[in-house]
Design an enzyme around this catalytic site. Sequence first.
Site, PDB file in Angstrom:
ATOM      1  N   ASN A 171      -0.966  -9.389   4.848  1.00 39.41           N
ATOM      2  CA  ASN A 171      -0.835  -7.958   5.064  1.00 39.41           C
ATOM      3  C   ASN A 171      -0.624  -7.252   3.722  1.00 39.41           C
ATOM      4  OD1 ASN A 171      -0.637  -5.537   6.432  1.00 39.41           O
ATOM      5  ND2 ASN A 171       1.138  -6.107   7.662  1.00 39.41           N
ATOM      6  N   HIS A 191      -6.026  -1.151  11.705  1.00 44.26           N
ATOM      7  CA  HIS A 191      -5.432  -1.669  10.476  1.00 44.26           C
ATOM      8  C   HIS A 191      -6.299  -2.774   9.898  1.00 44.26           C
ATOM      9  CE1 HIS A 191      -2.315  -2.397   7.584  1.00 44.26           C
ATOM     10  NE2 HIS A 191      -1.952  -3.571   8.077  1.00 44.26           N
ATOM     11  N   GLN A 202       0.803  -1.217   0.000  1.00 42.55           N
ATOM     12  CA  GLN A 202       0.000   0.000   0.000  1.00 42.55           C
ATOM     13  C   GLN A 202       0.835   1.266   0.000  1.00 42.55           C
ATOM     14  OE1 GLN A 202      -1.367  -1.122   4.153  1.00 42.55           O
ATOM     15  NE2 GLN A 202      -1.539   1.107   4.333  1.00 42.55           N
ATOM     16  N   CYS A 256      -5.047   0.543   3.769  1.00 43.54           N
ATOM     17  CA  CYS A 256      -5.105  -0.874   4.140  1.00 43.54           C
ATOM     18  C   CYS A 256      -6.508  -1.445   3.976  1.00 43.54           C
ATOM     19  CB  CYS A 256      -4.625  -1.055   5.571  1.00 43.54           C
ATOM     20  SG  CYS A 256      -5.549  -0.089   6.796  1.00 43.54           S
TER      21      CYS A 256
END
Length: 293
Positions: free
Chosen positions: A258, A238, A96, A102
């Site tokens: 992630n 997040h 990102q 996110c």
Amino acid sequence: YCATYGKNYGTKEEYEFRKDQYFKNLATFNDALEEDATYTVGENQFSDWTSDEFRRLLGYRKVESNDMADVITESLELPASVDWRNSGAVTPVKNQGSCGSCWAFSTTGALEGAHKIVSGQLVSLSEQQFVDCAGSYGNAGCNGGDMYAAMRYATSTTIETESGYPYVGRNQRCNHAESKGNIKGKTASRVQARSVNALKTAISKGPVSVSVEADTRTFQGYTGGVLNSAKCGTNLDHGVLAVGYGSANGQDFYIVKNSWGASWGEKGYIRIAAVNGAGICGIQLDSSLPTTN
């Protein structure tokens, strides 16, 4: 460190500042471990960042909604383990950058998985479309957003591919054309909170958008193993993607993708211990699962 992570500072002053920050951060990693730790922490691409810089990545912002969403609850029969990567339902790890998007990456990951399960085709979807165009559902681009709200946006319009609407990592004017869209969301469901079984039930259906607290050295400096630390906190900031679950050495865990690139964690992934209640890093507090047409 600079050679490994491609760091290039413009001035001597910047170099000295980053070097000082690097050693300050490394000094905190011992505090991020506990006696019974089943995980490791260490340097990564963020080790020369300040806390304020790192915080910009953490773009999960809860959007309140009054809609009557379906809720995925506990199931009596579940597979012993699930890993949607083995079914080809997970795109490669993305990055990102310094945009707090996110939530968009978590959403596209869930939609990509849902579309693969229905159609047999894995298509990488556009995070930038969500950043630019999902504001009417309460999202704020690089300043944060909510995966469930983004999934609701996806039920109202088609979503373009990554190549058709490429990621630039900054806010810009919406440039979406309905005719260019590749898929469309059908439903968005929430997952019963504070339950390992309920989250596993959702994951057994497809990759799930989950929220965690990621502003601690424990999460930021994670390099491998099963994160089992209560120090991770439960103040959600997040958005990530749960793509499976399993067990090792008697410890159940979630497999989480992630959006910080493949050099972070376990090639871009983290395994988070599965324990009832809020969960490690708050992973069982706010989760969503979409379906697609």
